[in-house]
Design a protein around this motif. Structure first.
Motif, PDB file in Angstrom:
ATOM      1  N   ASN A  43       1.034  -1.228   0.127  1.00 37.54           N
ATOM      2  CA  ASN A  43       0.122   0.059   0.108  1.00 37.54           C
ATOM      3  C   ASN A  43       0.801   1.202   0.095  1.00 37.54           C
ATOM      4  N   LYS A  72      -2.075   1.937  -2.984  1.00 33.68           N
ATOM      5  CA  LYS A  72      -2.971   2.056  -1.939  1.00 33.68           C
ATOM      6  C   LYS A  72      -4.522   2.102  -2.352  1.00 33.68           C
ATOM      7  N   LYS A  73      -5.449   1.916  -1.465  1.00 35.24           N
ATOM      8  CA  LYS A  73      -6.681   1.682  -1.637  1.00 35.24           C
ATOM      9  C   LYS A  73      -7.252   2.792  -2.701  1.00 35.24           C
TER      10      LYS A  73
END
Length: 164
Positions: A43, A72-73
């Motif tokens: 992430n 990352k999200k």
């Protein structure tokens, strides 16, 4: 924004961390892309570029899983790849995998989801048309798309953006 350019060669995306197997000018991290995991924390990137590199790699599923791990999200991967039936796809002996518009279904959770956990959302899929095809078909995209199913060298490549 933290950006990674995978397989950057000597043409790294501006502002990105460049990773390549060769210690070329602009390469920040020298690493064999077929060795997993890549040397970054989970992430850790907002955007990852795979510009004309994925077709050179033997394990695209592992590559996409690694990209998924590193993003990352909400992060995006931007992929440019030669189209499977264009002369450039087979003219380079370093190309070991081939891609068309349905290849990405595998990473959208539409096919064989038991083989990978790297599932993305499609943000963009567009084609790069061969210059000669553009002239012949007079920029009629519907005709170029139809012709590309039956003729080679119409679609030169694809630009794909996927979001985690």
């Amino acid at each position: 924004m933290k950006v990674l350019d995978v397989g950057c060669g000597d043409a790294k995306v501006e502002g990105a961390i460049g990773m390549d197997i060769a210690p070329l000018p602009g390469v920040d991290v020298v690493h064999d892309l077929s060795k997993f995991p890549w040397p970054f924390e989970e992430n850790s990137f907002d955007k990852i570029y795979l510009l004309n590199i994925i077709e050179h790699l033997n394990s695209p599923i592992k590559v996409m899983e690694e990209v998924h791990r590193l993003l990352k999200k909400g992060g995006e991967v931007h992929i440019e790849v030669v189209y499977w039936n264009h002369r450039h796809s087979v003219s380079d002996p370093q190309h070991v995998t081939f891609y068309n518009e349905t290849t990405w279904d595998f990473f959208l959770g539409k096919r064989k989801t038991y083989y990978t956990s790297a599932v993305f959302e499609m943000v963009k899929l567009e084609f790069i048309y061969d210059k000669i095809a553009k002239i012949v078909f007079l920029y009629q995209k519907w005709l170029m798309n139809l012709a590309s199913y039956f003729l080679c060298n119409v679609k030169q490549g694809m630009i794909v953006t996927l979001r985690k």
